[in-house]
Design a protein around this motif. Structure first.
Motif, short mmCIF file in Angstrom:
data_model
loop_
_atom_site.label_atom_id
_atom_site.label_comp_id
_atom_site.label_asym_id
_atom_site.label_seq_id
_atom_site.Cartn_x
_atom_site.Cartn_y
_atom_site.Cartn_z
N LEU A 72 0.83 -1.20 0.00
CA LEU A 72 0.00 0.00 0.00
C LEU A 72 0.86 1.26 0.00
CD1 LEU A 72 -2.64 -1.01 2.69
CD2 LEU A 72 -3.18 -0.47 0.30
N PRO A 73 0.38 2.35 -0.58
CA PRO A 73 1.09 3.62 -0.43
C PRO A 73 0.99 4.09 1.02
CG PRO A 73 -1.02 3.97 -1.49
CD PRO A 73 -0.84 2.48 -1.38
N LYS A 74 1.69 5.15 1.36
CA LYS A 74 1.67 5.66 2.73
C LYS A 74 0.27 6.22 3.03
CE LYS A 74 4.25 8.46 6.03
NZ LYS A 74 4.40 7.31 6.93
N ILE A 75 -0.32 5.74 4.10
CA ILE A 75 -1.67 6.13 4.51
C ILE A 75 -1.57 7.10 5.69
CG2 ILE A 75 -3.92 5.32 5.28
CD1 ILE A 75 -3.13 4.21 2.53
N HIS A 76 -2.30 8.20 5.62
CA HIS A 76 -2.35 9.17 6.72
C HIS A 76 -3.60 8.86 7.56
CE1 HIS A 76 -1.77 12.84 8.97
NE2 HIS A 76 -2.95 13.30 8.62
N PHE A 77 -3.39 8.22 8.71
CA PHE A 77 -4.49 7.86 9.60
C PHE A 77 -4.68 8.95 10.64
CE2 PHE A 77 -5.62 5.57 13.66
CZ PHE A 77 -6.97 5.52 13.39
N ARG A 78 -5.86 9.58 10.58
CA ARG A 78 -6.16 10.63 11.55
C ARG A 78 -7.67 10.80 11.63
NH1 ARG A 78 -4.93 17.14 11.07
NH2 ARG A 78 -5.81 17.72 13.10
N ASN A 79 -8.22 10.61 12.81
CA ASN A 79 -9.66 10.78 13.04
C ASN A 79 -10.47 9.98 12.02
OD1 ASN A 79 -8.95 12.47 15.16
ND2 ASN A 79 -9.14 14.33 13.94
N GLN A 80 -11.19 10.67 11.13
CA GLN A 80 -11.98 9.97 10.12
C GLN A 80 -11.17 9.58 8.90
OE1 GLN A 80 -15.40 12.39 9.17
NE2 GLN A 80 -16.03 12.58 11.30
N GLY A 81 -9.94 10.01 8.83
CA GLY A 81 -9.10 9.74 7.67
C GLY A 81 -8.30 8.46 7.81
N GLY A 82 -7.96 7.86 6.68
CA GLY A 82 -7.16 6.65 6.66
C GLY A 82 -7.48 5.84 5.41
N LEU A 83 -7.16 4.56 5.43
CA LEU A 83 -7.52 3.68 4.33
C LEU A 83 -9.02 3.44 4.38
CD1 LEU A 83 -6.57 1.93 1.95
CD2 LEU A 83 -6.19 0.07 3.59
N SER A 84 -9.71 3.67 3.29
CA SER A 84 -11.17 3.70 3.32
C SER A 84 -11.77 2.67 2.38
CB SER A 84 -11.67 5.11 2.99
OG SER A 84 -11.11 6.06 3.90
N GLU A 85 -12.25 3.09 1.24
CA GLU A 85 -12.98 2.20 0.33
C GLU A 85 -12.05 1.25 -0.39
OE1 GLU A 85 -15.67 0.77 -0.21
OE2 GLU A 85 -16.96 2.08 -1.40
N ILE A 86 -12.57 0.07 -0.70
CA ILE A 86 -11.89 -0.89 -1.57
C ILE A 86 -12.90 -1.34 -2.62
CG2 ILE A 86 -12.46 -2.82 -0.03
CD1 ILE A 86 -9.21 -2.57 -2.01
#
Length: 519
Positions: A72-86
């Protein structure tokens, strides 16, 4: 746990109501998921699941084996953000391609935004990872990304992009991606027939605008695109999407700010689309499917919308037009539902939200219960025997604290408390109460137990009772606690064993109770 969807048959020759219940069972396929968000099948036996923290997992539904997908590319996980839909390519068997949305950090200024990439899935590895969309919606917050992806029938991608919470006014302008639906080709290029191609000052990949935080996105076989989105404090809504349309946020809304302040005094305005349905108060809708399966024929031609705040799936009939009513399903599971998916066999998959998320399969169990006109309920179990059960084993008006105190006061070194938490609405709770009346079970009970039923409603009543014994949350009913004279719970790893009472026999209960007699 077995749950029930009830429909009624009225007979013209009688004033009686006959209730035939079409039952469903829930089975946890995978537990311990860390902030699960999206899921999609690559075959009937394998499903990809995203974890918002930045993990992609592949579950074999036949063996239960879980693989962690690398690359995976670098994911920015913060609050509602992060890896989402597939989302799996419609031609996955040939091209092995998947598409996924995620939050990406802008290294230059520290802002973040929504991105979508494609990749080839080769075993446990992603190859040829390519960013095909990067939203012009930079923000410093970690909220309202939208992040849904669907394939339209023409092979293009439709992507939802939220308003970033602090940037809601930009949803009305076409020079950015805040509060928009975006349509692109699979390689990231812009289709020639997008509504804002060659429109000065507009981003050509925009398909519609004036959205808040779109979380549900589907297209029906007739081409109708349906979207739902989070409102603020009230005002969640369902929209029929058309190219170039303005859906009003934040100029018109049926919700208020979280502070209670008015966002806009208007709910309608010329040139802005009205929702086909809205919710006040909010339910926090998440995933959405249009059910077409045969496993639950009564649910066909219905939108099924999972929700976080309301902890349910809303079933809303939609056959050319949306129904004004809705049925609430799966509330007994007592989970925040993050997403919903229909399996080719018609079963339903649910993802629950949070750091201990689950993948749950809903499948049908039919003809387990018949309610006769005289009110006697007969449950026909999976074994050939039948069992008469009480209709109301729980006293809904009783003082639970008094019941518990009296039961505890009656304990001694030879008597333990069998505390059963449930409700009269729950078939498994009533089946268990019926088993307590069978002769062999009664003999064990009379010598060794004091039995007390306590009504917990639909997980909204007397929840302080299990907390007295260290049970912070009920995951199903009936929950059965075996408590000794020192008020210790002896069966703590097995308190949920009877949430599927209809699949068991009285002999199973005798064996279960005998395990705790010696402490």
């Amino acid at each position: 746990m077995l749950k029930n969807f009830i429909f009624f048959i009225f007979l013209s020759s009688s004033f009686g109501i006959y209730s035939q219940q079409l039952d469903y069972s829930s089975n946890t396929l995978l537990d311990g998921l860390n902030q699960p968000w999206g899921m999609d099948l690559i075959s009937e036996n394998k499903i990809l699941i995203t974890e918002k923290v930045g993990n992609l997992k592949l579950l074999d539904l036949s063996s239960g084996e879980v693989q962690d997908i690398k690359g995976l590319p670098k994911i920015h996980f913060r609050n509602q953000g992060g890896l989402s839909e597939i989302k799996v390519s419609p031609n996955f068997k040939e091209d092995k391609t998947i598409f996924f949305s995620y939050t990406s950090l802008n290294l230059v200024d520290g802002t973040n935004t929504l991105a979508v990439s494609s990749a080839s899935l080769n075993g446990e590895n992603l190859e040829n990872v390519k960013e095909i969309f990067r939203a012009k919606a930079n923000r410093r917050t970690g909220a309202h990304y939208g992040a849904k992806i669907i394939f339209l029938r023409d092979g293009t991608l439709l992507i939802s992009s939220g308003d970033g919470f602090d940037h809601r006014e930009k949803a009305q302008f076409l020079d950015n991606h805040f509060g928009k639906l975006i349509r692109i080709n699979k390689d990231g290029s812009v289709p020639d027939d997008n509504p804002f191609v060659n429109v000065d000052g507009s981003l050509e990949d925009i398909f519609s605008y004036g959205h808040r935080n779109p979380q549900g996105l589907i297209q029906l076989n007739d081409g109708t695109i349906i979207e739902h989105e989070h409102g603020p404090f009230g005002g969640d809504e369902i929209n029929i999407i058309g190219p170039g349309k303005n859906y009003g946020w934040p100029a018109i809304t049926y919700g208020r700010d979280y502070s209670g302040a008015i966002i806009s005094p208007f709910t309608k305005m010329d040139g802005m689309e009205q929702p086909v349905k809205y919710w006040v108060p909010s339910i926090a809708p998440s995933g959405m499917i249009y059910y077409t399966g045969d496993a639950f024929p009564e649910w066909k031609n219905s939108l099924m919308i999972s929700s976080l705040k309301a902890k349910k799936v809303s079933k809303i009939s939609f056959n050319n037009r949306i129904s004004s009513s809705e049925d609430n399903l799966f509330q007994e599971l007592n989970h925040r539902f993050r997403n919903i998916l229909q399996h080719p066999n018609g079963n339903i998959f649910l993802l629950t939200d949070g750091p201990r998320g689950k993948l749950i399969e809903i499948s049908p169990l039919k003809n387990l219960e018949i309610v006769t006109p005289d009110g006697i309920t007969a449950f026909f179990l999976r074994n050939p025997e039948s069992l008469q059960v009480p209709a109301k084993p729980y006293d809904i008006s009783a003082d639970a604290d008094v019941l518990l105190k009296n039961a505890l006061d009656s304990l001694n070194k030879n008597k333990k408390l069998l505390l059963i938490l449930g409700g009269n609405w729950c078939p498994d709770c009533r089946v268990l109460a019926g088993m307590l009346k069978s002769q062999n079970v009664k003999e064990v009970i009379e010598k060794n137990y004091v039995v007390q039923h306590i009504d917990v409603g639909r997980f909204d009543k007397n929840l302080h009772i299990p907390k007295k014994f260290g049970i912070e949350k009920l995951y199903g009913v009936p929950t059965v606690l075996v408590i000794d004279q020192d008020e210790d719970v002896l069966n703590s790893p097995f308190i949920e064993d009877w949430t599927t009472a209809r699949t068991k026999k009285p002999e199973d209960l005798t064996d279960y109770l005998s395990r705790w007699i010696e402490g």
